[in-house]
Design a protein around this motif. Structure first.
Motif, PDB file in Angstrom:
ATOM      1  N   VAL A  34      29.051  25.202  49.862  1.00  0.00           N
ATOM      2  CA  VAL A  34      27.748  24.858  49.278  1.00  0.00           C
ATOM      3  C   VAL A  34      27.436  25.666  48.027  1.00  0.00           C
ATOM      4  CG1 VAL A  34      26.787  24.079  51.475  1.00  0.00           C
ATOM      5  CG2 VAL A  34      26.580  26.491  50.832  1.00  0.00           C
ATOM      6  N   SER A  35      28.008  26.844  47.888  1.00  0.00           N
ATOM      7  CA  SER A  35      27.712  27.694  46.733  1.00  0.00           C
ATOM      8  C   SER A  35      28.526  27.269  45.519  1.00  0.00           C
ATOM      9  CB  SER A  35      28.029  29.157  47.068  1.00  0.00           C
ATOM     10  OG  SER A  35      28.042  29.952  45.899  1.00  0.00           O
ATOM     11  N   ALA A  36      27.838  26.945  44.436  1.00  0.00           N
ATOM     12  CA  ALA A  36      28.527  26.523  43.221  1.00  0.00           C
ATOM     13  C   ALA A  36      29.394  27.643  42.655  1.00  0.00           C
ATOM     14  CB  ALA A  36      27.504  26.066  42.173  1.00  0.00           C
ATOM     15  N   ALA A  37      28.888  28.871  42.682  1.00  0.00           N
ATOM     16  CA  ALA A  37      29.663  29.999  42.162  1.00  0.00           C
ATOM     17  C   ALA A  37      30.926  30.212  42.985  1.00  0.00           C
ATOM     18  CB  ALA A  37      28.807  31.264  42.168  1.00  0.00           C
ATOM     19  N   ARG A  38      30.775  30.080  44.280  1.00  0.00           N
ATOM     20  CA  ARG A  38      31.941  30.255  45.154  1.00  0.00           C
ATOM     21  C   ARG A  38      32.951  29.133  44.948  1.00  0.00           C
ATOM     22  NH1 ARG A  38      35.317  33.516  46.660  1.00  0.00           N
ATOM     23  NH2 ARG A  38      36.157  33.350  48.759  1.00  0.00           N
ATOM     24  N   ARG A  39      32.461  27.911  44.739  1.00  0.00           N
ATOM     25  CA  ARG A  39      33.377  26.792  44.467  1.00  0.00           C
ATOM     26  C   ARG A  39      34.200  27.059  43.206  1.00  0.00           C
ATOM     27  NH1 ARG A  39      28.871  23.631  45.762  1.00  0.00           N
ATOM     28  NH2 ARG A  39      28.571  22.947  43.610  1.00  0.00           N
ATOM     29  N   ALA A  40      33.554  27.593  42.206  1.00  0.00           N
ATOM     30  CA  ALA A  40      34.274  27.901  40.962  1.00  0.00           C
ATOM     31  C   ALA A  40      35.357  28.942  41.199  1.00  0.00           C
ATOM     32  CB  ALA A  40      33.284  28.383  39.901  1.00  0.00           C
ATOM     33  N   ASP A  41      35.033  29.962  41.988  1.00  0.00           N
ATOM     34  CA  ASP A  41      36.023  31.000  42.301  1.00  0.00           C
ATOM     35  C   ASP A  41      37.215  30.417  43.054  1.00  0.00           C
ATOM     36  OD1 ASP A  41      34.404  32.890  41.122  1.00  0.00           O
ATOM     37  OD2 ASP A  41      33.543  33.597  43.013  1.00  0.00           O
ATOM     38  N   LEU A  42      36.932  29.536  44.011  1.00  0.00           N
ATOM     39  CA  LEU A  42      38.006  28.936  44.805  1.00  0.00           C
ATOM     40  C   LEU A  42      38.908  28.049  43.952  1.00  0.00           C
ATOM     41  CD1 LEU A  42      35.873  28.027  47.942  1.00  0.00           C
ATOM     42  CD2 LEU A  42      37.766  29.662  47.905  1.00  0.00           C
ATOM     43  N   GLN A  43      38.325  27.304  43.044  1.00  0.00           N
ATOM     44  CA  GLN A  43      39.127  26.438  42.166  1.00  0.00           C
ATOM     45  C   GLN A  43      40.044  27.256  41.280  1.00  0.00           C
ATOM     46  OE1 GLN A  43      35.848  24.188  40.445  1.00  0.00           O
ATOM     47  NE2 GLN A  43      36.498  22.345  41.547  1.00  0.00           N
ATOM     48  N   THR A  44      39.542  28.405  40.812  1.00  0.00           N
ATOM     49  CA  THR A  44      40.360  29.273  39.971  1.00  0.00           C
ATOM     50  C   THR A  44      41.489  29.919  40.771  1.00  0.00           C
ATOM     51  OG1 THR A  44      38.473  29.758  38.530  1.00  0.00           O
ATOM     52  CG2 THR A  44      40.334  31.287  38.459  1.00  0.00           C
ATOM     53  N   ALA A  45      41.168  30.355  41.971  1.00  0.00           N
ATOM     54  CA  ALA A  45      42.133  31.099  42.779  1.00  0.00           C
ATOM     55  C   ALA A  45      43.184  30.208  43.442  1.00  0.00           C
ATOM     56  CB  ALA A  45      41.401  31.907  43.847  1.00  0.00           C
ATOM     57  N   HIS A  46      42.853  28.933  43.671  1.00  0.00           N
ATOM     58  CA  HIS A  46      43.752  28.055  44.424  1.00  0.00           C
ATOM     59  C   HIS A  46      43.929  26.712  43.705  1.00  0.00           C
ATOM     60  CE1 HIS A  46      43.501  30.937  47.723  1.00  0.00           C
ATOM     61  NE2 HIS A  46      42.205  30.951  47.539  1.00  0.00           N
ATOM     62  N   PRO A  47      44.694  26.705  42.635  1.00  0.00           N
ATOM     63  CA  PRO A  47      44.899  25.465  41.883  1.00  0.00           C
ATOM     64  C   PRO A  47      45.480  24.362  42.765  1.00  0.00           C
ATOM     65  CG  PRO A  47      45.798  27.362  40.701  1.00  0.00           C
ATOM     66  CD  PRO A  47      45.450  27.839  42.079  1.00  0.00           C
ATOM     67  N   GLY A  48      44.988  23.162  42.580  1.00  0.00           N
ATOM     68  CA  GLY A  48      45.490  22.022  43.316  1.00  0.00           C
ATOM     69  C   GLY A  48      44.689  21.682  44.555  1.00  0.00           C
ATOM     70  N   VAL A  49      43.924  22.658  45.066  1.00  0.00           N
ATOM     71  CA  VAL A  49      43.082  22.407  46.231  1.00  0.00           C
ATOM     72  C   VAL A  49      41.819  21.675  45.787  1.00  0.00           C
ATOM     73  CG1 VAL A  49      41.707  23.492  48.060  1.00  0.00           C
ATOM     74  CG2 VAL A  49      43.963  24.421  47.458  1.00  0.00           C
ATOM     75  N   THR A  50      41.425  20.674  46.543  1.00  0.00           N
ATOM     76  CA  THR A  50      40.183  19.961  46.262  1.00  0.00           C
ATOM     77  C   THR A  50      39.009  20.801  46.763  1.00  0.00           C
ATOM     78  OG1 THR A  50      41.268  17.808  46.479  1.00  0.00           O
ATOM     79  CG2 THR A  50      38.863  17.854  46.720  1.00  0.00           C
ATOM     80  N   VAL A  51      38.097  21.134  45.877  1.00  0.00           N
ATOM     81  CA  VAL A  51      36.931  21.949  46.230  1.00  0.00           C
ATOM     82  C   VAL A  51      35.680  21.116  46.007  1.00  0.00           C
ATOM     83  CG1 VAL A  51      35.684  24.094  45.830  1.00  0.00           C
ATOM     84  CG2 VAL A  51      38.172  24.040  45.570  1.00  0.00           C
ATOM     85  N   VAL A  52      34.908  20.921  47.063  1.00  0.00           N
ATOM     86  CA  VAL A  52      33.755  20.017  47.018  1.00  0.00           C
ATOM     87  C   VAL A  52      32.539  20.701  47.637  1.00  0.00           C
ATOM     88  CG1 VAL A  52      35.135  17.893  47.064  1.00  0.00           C
ATOM     89  CG2 VAL A  52      34.485  19.008  49.219  1.00  0.00           C
ATOM     90  N   GLU A  53      31.392  20.068  47.447  1.00  0.00           N
ATOM     91  CA  GLU A  53      30.147  20.618  47.996  1.00  0.00           C
ATOM     92  C   GLU A  53      29.918  20.179  49.438  1.00  0.00           C
ATOM     93  OE1 GLU A  53      25.368  20.917  46.898  1.00  0.00           O
ATOM     94  OE2 GLU A  53      26.736  19.746  45.636  1.00  0.00           O
ATOM     95  N   THR A  54      30.310  18.960  49.761  1.00  0.00           N
ATOM     96  CA  THR A  54      30.104  18.411  51.102  1.00  0.00           C
ATOM     97  C   THR A  54      31.427  17.912  51.673  1.00  0.00           C
ATOM     98  OG1 THR A  54      29.566  16.243  50.171  1.00  0.00           O
ATOM     99  CG2 THR A  54      27.726  17.746  50.599  1.00  0.00           C
TER     100      THR A  54
END
Length: 260
Positions: A34-54
């Motif tokens: 749910v956290s937008a900042a955390r989603r950004a961190d996850l996308q940077t750290a794990h390329p290729g993984v789909t990161v979504v809000e819901t």
């Protein structure tokens, strides 16, 4: 999508990293956070993984959220089509999760611990009413990516929470106290910490990699009338053993309260 992880906090990301390190294709993994900042961190750290809000559809969902959010996240994952659920939240029973979902769905409950962050976790799992051997094998494979896994009856999971779930905090307290004691005895802080922490690491390896149990290993270090015997006498005088018994028992009872 093979797996949806709901919750991208420390435990969720630890499991994600372990699963990727074990060889899973990141393109088959999704994280709902749910956290937008955390989603950004996850996308940077794990390329290729789909990161979504819901939540999004997946073969299975791993719920790595706080206990108070388990019911709604389980329901959301089931509603989008996830076919099985693995929850790592303390105290929340499989029956409570099944009730929240509202229809028959395999649910497995697990209690991992924070050493999963470095691939050295200890976890226990239990099946819900609709979970079979394939579901347990699925959950085991996910958690073995970050440590060891044992199976226990669900009634034992609160005890697991008190022992290995909360256990790292007890060990960290011991590490802190040993280092402080080294400083009190005259060592510089950095040297005291190096010696204390390595002593804990080496002792743990002797326990897990050797054939002797803790009593035999303790006896091997303890000479009659020697320095270790004097130290152990003080630990027993201060009821350190009883304090650990009480700590595990209290944490297990709190886990039961969370699930009540």
């Amino acid at each position: 999508m093979k797996l949806l992880i709901v919750g991208g906090g420390r435990m969720g990301e630890a499991l994600l990293g372990g699963i990727i390190a074990a060889g899973e294709d990141p393109a088959q993994l999704a994280v709902a956070e749910v956290s937008a900042a955390r989603r950004a961190d996850l996308q940077t750290a794990h390329p290729g993984v789909t990161v979504v809000e819901t939540p999004v559809p997946a073969d299975g969902a791993l719920l790595a959220v706080k206990p108070g959010y388990v019911a709604e996240t389980a329901r959301a994952a089931a509603d989008v089509g996830c076919e099985r659920i693995l929850s790592v939240a303390a105290g929340i029973t499989t029956s409570a999760i099944e009730a929240a979902i509202g229809r028959p769905l395999p649910v497995v409950r697990a209690m991992p611990n924070t050493p999963a962050l470095i691939g050295a976790g200890a976890a226990a799992i239990s099946p819900g009413a609709h979970a079979g051997e394939e579901d347990l094998a699925w959950a085991t494979a996910l958690l073995e990516a970050v440590g060891v896994v044992v199976r226990v009856p669900e009634a034992s999971l609160d005890a697991v929470t008190g022992l290995s779930g909360s256990g790292p905090a007890y060990v960290f307290l011991v590490a802190e106290a040993m280092a402080d004691a080294g400083v009190l005895a005259g060592l510089p802080r950095d040297i005291a910490e190096t010696l204390a922490f390595q002593t804990l690491l080496g002792s743990a390896r002797l326990l897990t990699e050797g054939d002797a149990g803790p009593a035999a290993l303790k006896a091997a270090v303890t000479s009659p009338g020697g320095t270790t015997a004097a130290g152990l006498r003080e630990l027993e005088r201060h009821s350190v053993r009883a304090a650990f018994l009480d700590a595990v028992t209290a944490a297990a009872e709190r886990s039961r309260e969370l699930g009540g």
